[in-house]
Design a protein around this motif. Sequence first.
Motif, PDB file in Angstrom:
ATOM      1  N   GLY A 158      15.133 -23.125 -40.995  1.00 13.27           N
ATOM      2  CA  GLY A 158      16.063 -22.150 -40.458  1.00 13.27           C
ATOM      3  C   GLY A 158      17.410 -22.119 -41.147  1.00 13.27           C
ATOM      4  N   ARG A 159      17.508 -22.776 -42.304  1.00 13.39           N
ATOM      5  CA  ARG A 159      18.782 -22.765 -43.035  1.00 13.39           C
ATOM      6  C   ARG A 159      18.875 -21.484 -43.857  1.00 13.39           C
ATOM      7  NH1 ARG A 159      19.680 -27.389 -46.693  1.00 13.39           N
ATOM      8  NH2 ARG A 159      17.628 -26.785 -47.392  1.00 13.39           N
ATOM      9  N   PHE A 160      20.114 -21.077 -44.108  1.00 10.41           N
ATOM     10  CA  PHE A 160      20.373 -19.859 -44.872  1.00 10.41           C
ATOM     11  C   PHE A 160      21.605 -20.098 -45.729  1.00 10.41           C
ATOM     12  CE2 PHE A 160      22.307 -15.657 -45.389  1.00 10.41           C
ATOM     13  CZ  PHE A 160      21.221 -14.929 -45.845  1.00 10.41           C
ATOM     14  N   VAL A 161      21.530 -19.740 -46.998  1.00 10.12           N
ATOM     15  CA  VAL A 161      22.664 -19.889 -47.908  1.00 10.12           C
ATOM     16  C   VAL A 161      22.996 -18.515 -48.470  1.00 10.12           C
ATOM     17  CG1 VAL A 161      23.449 -20.903 -50.077  1.00 10.12           C
ATOM     18  CG2 VAL A 161      22.049 -22.255 -48.527  1.00 10.12           C
ATOM     19  N   ASP A 162      24.261 -18.141 -48.382  1.00  9.73           N
ATOM     20  CA  ASP A 162      24.723 -16.874 -48.938  1.00  9.73           C
ATOM     21  C   ASP A 162      25.741 -17.186 -50.027  1.00  9.73           C
ATOM     22  OD1 ASP A 162      25.616 -14.369 -49.585  1.00  9.73           O
ATOM     23  OD2 ASP A 162      26.020 -13.749 -47.519  1.00  9.73           O
ATOM     24  N   LEU A 163      25.336 -16.978 -51.282  1.00 13.22           N
ATOM     25  CA  LEU A 163      26.218 -17.267 -52.409  1.00 13.22           C
ATOM     26  C   LEU A 163      27.359 -16.260 -52.519  1.00 13.22           C
ATOM     27  CD1 LEU A 163      23.502 -18.299 -55.014  1.00 13.22           C
ATOM     28  CD2 LEU A 163      24.909 -19.787 -53.582  1.00 13.22           C
ATOM     29  N   LEU A 164      27.310 -15.206 -51.707  1.00 20.49           N
ATOM     30  CA  LEU A 164      28.405 -14.230 -51.631  1.00 20.49           C
ATOM     31  C   LEU A 164      29.042 -14.271 -50.243  1.00 20.49           C
ATOM     32  CD1 LEU A 164      26.604 -11.167 -53.308  1.00 20.49           C
ATOM     33  CD2 LEU A 164      27.906 -12.983 -54.425  1.00 20.49           C
ATOM     34  N   GLY A 165      28.905 -15.382 -49.564  1.00 13.17           N
ATOM     35  CA  GLY A 165      29.334 -15.499 -48.180  1.00 13.17           C
ATOM     36  C   GLY A 165      30.836 -15.520 -47.967  1.00 13.17           C
ATOM     37  N   THR A 166      31.586 -15.934 -48.973  1.00 14.70           N
ATOM     38  CA  THR A 166      33.048 -15.975 -48.855  1.00 14.70           C
ATOM     39  C   THR A 166      33.648 -15.349 -50.109  1.00 14.70           C
ATOM     40  OG1 THR A 166      33.317 -18.093 -49.997  1.00 14.70           O
ATOM     41  CG2 THR A 166      32.886 -18.185 -47.611  1.00 14.70           C
ATOM     42  N   PRO A 167      34.899 -14.970 -50.070  1.00 12.55           N
ATOM     43  CA  PRO A 167      35.532 -14.455 -51.285  1.00 12.55           C
ATOM     44  C   PRO A 167      35.486 -15.468 -52.438  1.00 12.55           C
ATOM     45  CG  PRO A 167      36.854 -13.852 -49.396  1.00 12.55           C
ATOM     46  CD  PRO A 167      35.775 -14.783 -48.888  1.00 12.55           C
ATOM     47  N   ALA A 168      35.678 -16.746 -52.145  1.00 12.80           N
ATOM     48  CA  ALA A 168      35.672 -17.758 -53.211  1.00 12.80           C
ATOM     49  C   ALA A 168      34.295 -17.893 -53.862  1.00 12.80           C
ATOM     50  CB  ALA A 168      36.121 -19.113 -52.654  1.00 12.80           C
ATOM     51  N   THR A 169      33.224 -17.931 -53.043  1.00 13.43           N
ATOM     52  CA  THR A 169      31.888 -18.058 -53.640  1.00 13.43           C
ATOM     53  C   THR A 169      31.485 -16.771 -54.349  1.00 13.43           C
ATOM     54  OG1 THR A 169      30.812 -17.464 -51.530  1.00 13.43           O
ATOM     55  CG2 THR A 169      31.091 -19.820 -52.005  1.00 13.43           C
ATOM     56  N   THR A 170      31.949 -15.625 -53.838  1.00 14.19           N
ATOM     57  CA  THR A 170      31.679 -14.350 -54.507  1.00 14.19           C
ATOM     58  C   THR A 170      32.362 -14.315 -55.867  1.00 14.19           C
ATOM     59  OG1 THR A 170      31.471 -13.212 -52.389  1.00 14.19           O
ATOM     60  CG2 THR A 170      31.894 -11.842 -54.321  1.00 14.19           C
TER      61      THR A 170
END
Length: 199
Positions: free
Chosen positions: A35-47
Amino acid sequence: MSELLTTESVLPPVPGAADYLALDFVNSAIALPGGRFVDLLGTPATTNQWLAERGLAPANAGVQEMCAAQLRSLREHLRALFAARVSGLPALPAALSAVNDALSGAPTAALLYWDEKHGPYRSAPCPTNEILDRALATLAANAADLLTGPDADRLTPCGSAPCNRFLLCHGRRHWCSTRCGDRARAARAYARRTQSKPR
């Protein structure tokens, strides 16, 4: 302080990602086991990090949440178009409109410049306020190339639940990574064992 994530720190790139940046983009939201989820665009810094690693923005671009949200929106529209292509279904008009808006949002012609030392060269101007438009246009154009090109028939979702990544399949391989392939084989073996047990 948490370190910024890369696709490679979560899962390796999918087959075809080296040829189509759009695959990497669409797969920047990753469903993982448990049930884990990773969003590489989840924050301005990671985007900002994701864009910089792919040459779509300078490392110090200072991406804001509004820009990250626009990229995430385009990503979901592209995911919808990839899913429609794979399923043989009609595309959602909103998804097509979003991609066409991104395609027309930035000038694509490289202008002619002249350097006293090296002479003439072509380059696309990119003022800071156009970084996002150029990134969106580049990603949309790459996705359009994939969807209309000879590799479109190879586009497939990963065959290992809960993985949500797309890839270009090679032969019988329909998994985005060795990890997903191992998980799919283990699930099939478990299903065979439980079905063959007497009741």
